[in-house]
Design a protein around this motif. Sequence first.
Motif, PDB file in Angstrom:
ATOM      1  N   ALA A 799     -23.318   4.417   8.699  1.00 61.95           N
ATOM      2  CA  ALA A 799     -21.997   3.476   8.289  1.00 61.95           C
ATOM      3  C   ALA A 799     -20.740   3.983   9.224  1.00 61.95           C
ATOM      4  N   LEU A 800     -19.780   3.320   9.504  1.00 65.00           N
ATOM      5  CA  LEU A 800     -18.703   3.813  10.190  1.00 65.00           C
ATOM      6  C   LEU A 800     -17.301   3.308   9.675  1.00 65.00           C
ATOM      7  N   LEU A 801     -16.589   3.047   9.667  1.00 62.78           N
ATOM      8  CA  LEU A 801     -15.101   3.093   8.852  1.00 62.78           C
ATOM      9  C   LEU A 801     -14.086   2.947   9.938  1.00 62.78           C
ATOM     10  N   VAL A 802     -13.388   2.058  10.619  1.00 60.93           N
ATOM     11  CA  VAL A 802     -12.294   2.263  11.473  1.00 60.93           C
ATOM     12  C   VAL A 802     -11.235   2.653  10.855  1.00 60.93           C
ATOM     13  N   ALA A 803     -10.125   2.952  10.784  1.00 62.87           N
ATOM     14  CA  ALA A 803      -9.031   2.081  10.063  1.00 62.87           C
ATOM     15  C   ALA A 803      -7.742   1.845  10.540  1.00 62.87           C
ATOM     16  N   LYS A 804      -6.601   1.807  11.272  1.00 64.84           N
ATOM     17  CA  LYS A 804      -5.822   0.615  12.102  1.00 64.84           C
ATOM     18  C   LYS A 804      -4.817   1.352  11.597  1.00 64.84           C
ATOM     19  N   ASN A 805      -3.705   1.938  11.965  1.00 59.42           N
ATOM     20  CA  ASN A 805      -3.093   2.011  12.239  1.00 59.42           C
ATOM     21  C   ASN A 805      -2.142   2.997   9.965  1.00 59.42           C
ATOM     22  N   VAL A 806      -3.367   4.247  10.194  1.00 54.30           N
ATOM     23  CA  VAL A 806      -4.112   4.558   8.718  1.00 54.30           C
ATOM     24  C   VAL A 806      -2.842   5.326   8.491  1.00 54.30           C
ATOM     25  N   ASP A 807      -1.317   5.758   9.562  1.00 53.64           N
ATOM     26  CA  ASP A 807      -0.274   6.471   8.884  1.00 53.64           C
ATOM     27  C   ASP A 807       0.443   5.147   8.340  1.00 53.64           C
ATOM     28  N   SER A 808      -0.026   3.883   8.441  1.00 52.75           N
ATOM     29  CA  SER A 808       1.068   3.398   6.928  1.00 52.75           C
ATOM     30  C   SER A 808      -0.167   2.648   5.916  1.00 52.75           C
ATOM     31  N   PHE A 809      -0.948   3.388   6.165  1.00 50.61           N
ATOM     32  CA  PHE A 809      -2.016   3.638   3.976  1.00 50.61           C
ATOM     33  C   PHE A 809      -1.172   3.462   3.771  1.00 50.61           C
ATOM     34  N   PRO A 810      -0.629   3.219   1.704  1.00 52.95           N
ATOM     35  CA  PRO A 810      -0.068   3.746   1.403  1.00 52.95           C
ATOM     36  C   PRO A 810      -1.024   5.650   0.716  1.00 52.95           C
ATOM     37  N   HIS A 811      -0.063   5.939   0.376  1.00 53.46           N
ATOM     38  CA  HIS A 811       0.111   8.192  -0.133  1.00 53.46           C
ATOM     39  C   HIS A 811      -0.509   7.902  -1.441  1.00 53.46           C
ATOM     40  N   GLN A 812       0.476   7.842  -2.048  1.00 50.66           N
ATOM     41  CA  GLN A 812       0.267   7.679  -3.808  1.00 50.66           C
ATOM     42  C   GLN A 812       1.035   6.932  -4.376  1.00 50.66           C
ATOM     43  N   GLU A 813       1.557   5.814  -3.687  1.00 53.46           N
ATOM     44  CA  GLU A 813       1.985   5.120  -4.721  1.00 53.46           C
ATOM     45  C   GLU A 813       1.396   4.178  -4.726  1.00 53.46           C
ATOM     46  N   ARG A 814       1.609   3.430  -5.922  1.00 53.39           N
ATOM     47  CA  ARG A 814       0.936   2.218  -6.259  1.00 53.39           C
ATOM     48  C   ARG A 814       1.722   0.745  -5.896  1.00 53.39           C
ATOM     49  N   LEU A 815       0.291  -0.102  -5.083  1.00 54.48           N
ATOM     50  CA  LEU A 815       0.767  -0.938  -4.272  1.00 54.48           C
ATOM     51  C   LEU A 815       0.938  -1.734  -5.542  1.00 54.48           C
ATOM     52  N   ALA A 816       1.937  -2.853  -5.103  1.00 52.16           N
ATOM     53  CA  ALA A 816       1.953  -4.235  -5.790  1.00 52.16           C
ATOM     54  C   ALA A 816       1.452  -5.047  -6.051  1.00 52.16           C
ATOM     55  N   GLU A 817       0.978  -6.152  -6.957  1.00 54.67           N
ATOM     56  CA  GLU A 817       0.064  -6.956  -7.298  1.00 54.67           C
ATOM     57  C   GLU A 817       0.127  -7.966  -5.673  1.00 54.67           C
TER      58      GLU A 817
END
Length: 1068
Positions: A799-817
């Motif tokens: 399988a292959l997973l390609v992440a676009k704009n990966v630098d904008s992905f969350p770090h450790q902060e919890r995402l809101a709903e």
Amino acid sequence: LLEQRVVLKLNYMLLGNYRESSPFINNADDDKGTLYDGKNMALFEEEMDSNPMVSSLLNKLANYTNLTQGVREHEEADEDEGAKKQTVKVTPQMGTFIGVYLPCLQNILGVILFLRMTWIVGTAGILESFIIVSMCCSCTMLTAISMSAIATNGVVPAGGSYYMISRSLGPEFGGAVGLCFYLGTTFAGAMYILGTIEILLTYIVPSAAIFKAEEKAQEADALLNNMRVYGTCCLTLMALVVFVGVKYVNKLALVFLACVVLSILAIYAGVIKTIFEPPIFPVCLLGNRTLQNHGFDKCMKTEIIDNVTVTTKLWSLFCKGSELNASCNEYFTLNNVTEIQGIPGLTSGVISENMWGSYGPAGMLVEKAMPSVPASDASQDKHMPYVVNDITAFFTLLVGIYFPSVTGIMAGSNRSGDLRDAQRSIPIGTILAIATTTIIYLSCVVMFGACIEGVLLRDKFGDSVKGNLVIGTLSWPSPWVIVIGSFFSCCGAGLQSLTGAPRLLQAIARDGIVPFLEVFGHGKANGEPTWALLLTAVICESGILIASLDAVAPILSMFFLMCYLFVNLACALQTLLRTPNWRPRFKYYHWTLSFLGMSLCLALMFISSWYYALVAMLIAGCIYKYIEYRGAEKEWGDGIRGLSLNAARYALIRLEEAPPHTKNWRPQLLVLLNLDSELSVKHPRLLSFTTQLKAGKGLTIVGSVLEGTFLSRESDAKRAEQSIKSAMAAEKTKGFCHVVVSSNLRDGFSHLIQSAGLGGMKHNSVLMAWPTNWKQSSDPQSWKNFIETIRETTAAHQALLVAKNVDSFPHQERLAEGTIDVWWIVHDGGLLMLLPFLLQQHKVWRKCKMRIFTVAQLDDNSIQMKKDLQMFLYHLRLNAEVEVVEMVRRWMFRGIRIITDESRSSIRRKNQSGAHGSAVNNQNAHLDDDKQDEVAQLIHDRNTASHAALNDKPDVSPERVHMTWTKDKFCTERNRNRDHSANMAVRDLFSMKPNQSNVRCMHTAIKLNEVVANKSQGAHLVLLNMPGPPKNRGGDENYMEFLEVLMEGLNRVLLVRGGGREVITIYS
């Protein structure tokens, strides 16, 4: 060949480098300034840069001197105050007898023998006491055998048992057990101090008690308070002595040892003397009850003085007056007073009476087995001067109280640096000391039971013999020999505990495995552990505040037993694993003996006190997990690592037998990272996303590729690996790192995809970042490598997973709903639906809900599709909102259309089993589409060739036939062919031109992007099916444009391409 050798030899002689008279390596005539002593070893000169010659190696080993232990204080060369301190190097000269045997003897024989042994024999009886002593001594003997094997498997520096356990079982076990051993040694100091104060206040100076009991019921509390006050003062004094200088303690060690030996000899001399002349220590009995002989001097109710019957002091203790007609205690009136000898002698036959135990609760009267008249009212007995049990006695309690008397077997191994031949002295001295003390203890059990009356044995504090120490009444020439000897013995043992425990803590702190203990590794300029001594004194004070020797003894028994348990475990583990470095000089060991010793230690822990055992295990477990979580990484070649390797090998072989079942499938990731010129990770958020997706489960391999050759970039590869490991630690990614040096990036990533992992632990998915600036890049090889990686993962069925704009992905902060949107266009084995579920298990994505969108074509029933998909998700146990999006045109790229039709047909077959005729029609239509597409591809290739021959310039290669289709070019082409493309859906596919195929793909990308952007603009993450690359490499650049348009306007996108197998199932 012979002629060549002769010529080489002649040349060598002519050059003057050959010396026939110097056949040895070290020649006295060699030049002193040369790098190598032996010129006749020129063949190995290159190896000598890193590998020393054997002669120099042996010379270093021969001159090696082991430094003396931390217990030896730095001596001063000059006694003047301002003189510079120098460490005097002392060659180890201590032999087996002085260095091991006597220290072990001194540490094993101690306070329990003098203060509690007689009471244990009287309470448990000779047989059960024999069992207790045998069990405890067997435990220490088996532990000594295991310890001897470990101690003779190399040099044991400072730290003794801690060093042995930590280097055999690893830093986690070593730190946990080392701290338990430290706590045991500290509480042993508290026990010895309490024993010292008990001897002082009970037998030497009873009048020195500060708290005095006005009533008999308050005697126990008064004694405890006195123990606390005097114990604290004694601890302070001893700590000051240790702080001032350990050399004073070491100089007094011989005095303390002499006290122990003289006390033992006095006991044996007293036993022999009882055969001829038993000592006179009368015990007064009222009926069958033992009386405390403090308030009276004559064991009689009345006596005749000058022909007048008068009452005695004993009468006034039980009656309300000294008159003969005074009202007296009922039991006193009904029973007579008798006097028996407390020590009838070895030949008296009292051994038969003491054979069996006499357990009882606290407050039970100590009675002799003889007839008496009971009283009707026993409520006043607790106020009468009877000898009673101060605690509830039972077999398991006696085991816990007795076990500290067999500890101290590590004294020899702790002094290994002071021994002339440690590997010979430690086993012989320790085993002989244990054998000697075992004989002493077993003989004492028999002698005490055969010489001393049972009621006196059960009298713990000697109240029935005017407050004399019970074991002292047996000794010769005087009870004071044992009293003074045991007093100094307890003082010495307490000082040694306060000396050894801080150094053990200092050794643990200096190893750096427990971060919060590092402050205790510092001390005075001469190495004395000042802070560790302070902590030891505080912990020891907590034991003194307990104030009861019987309550403290089981606590330190737990810690010592746990230490001995892990010594046995270490020996058994090393023996069973047969590690190459396991070559002890002590040969009389076996893993079964170690296992038996380990089992016996565990049994004794729970026999002594099951709740203390659980607490000790909990403390050790917490320390273990803390070191594992926060402690420093240490590699000591320990047995646990060897055990892990064996377990890993076994598991890998098992995994190799069959591929994982769909129910067990999880993404085992190979994360492909790019490094910048400084060898730093370009996209660390890719590792964050890996952590959130994996949550520490399964396999994660983080790989990267450096261009060049391994010989030239070996150091860069190591630096890159350290950089990646640092990034993994910062992002809390648990996994493995693998850096490959290859001639080009494409081959390097191909090698990683093919060979990363081992056996059954291989990756099944590849995660990489989207090449963001591929358009602006002057080198087209970057995006070509990206496409080749896609092709290779497809070929490898991964399988292959390609992440676009990966630098904008969350770090450790919890995402809101929010939502995680899945656009399920083609069936990929269920990976698209499994990934959001795995992400939702992590705290960052936990509040996000999953939405699934699917695309309906003109001939699809969107309502039925939604119902089918909802039912499918219900069976998969996934909670998600479902929405079916209808596309106004049927133009989809070839791979999407074929696989979409196939997946739709499979769902219809599952949920509409009755519509058989419709399924047949769909299958036929599908086959027709396949044939048409194959023919279309053939004509497409022909048109491409003719187009290149007629229209292109001569210097343009055939690979550049396809124009790069951007979104602007598509709009221009669409306006130019608006009328022509209106009837495109019904045209013959055989007349299709190459640019029209690009128009179709671009149209699909734009229309799908419009729908996705409209529905999922605010989603936290969008998962899309990734279309496969074209078979013809000439269309690679167009393929990148199509993907770029497909993801345009979306913030976080994860392109997903399945590995060709089902990864999710509806079955349990």
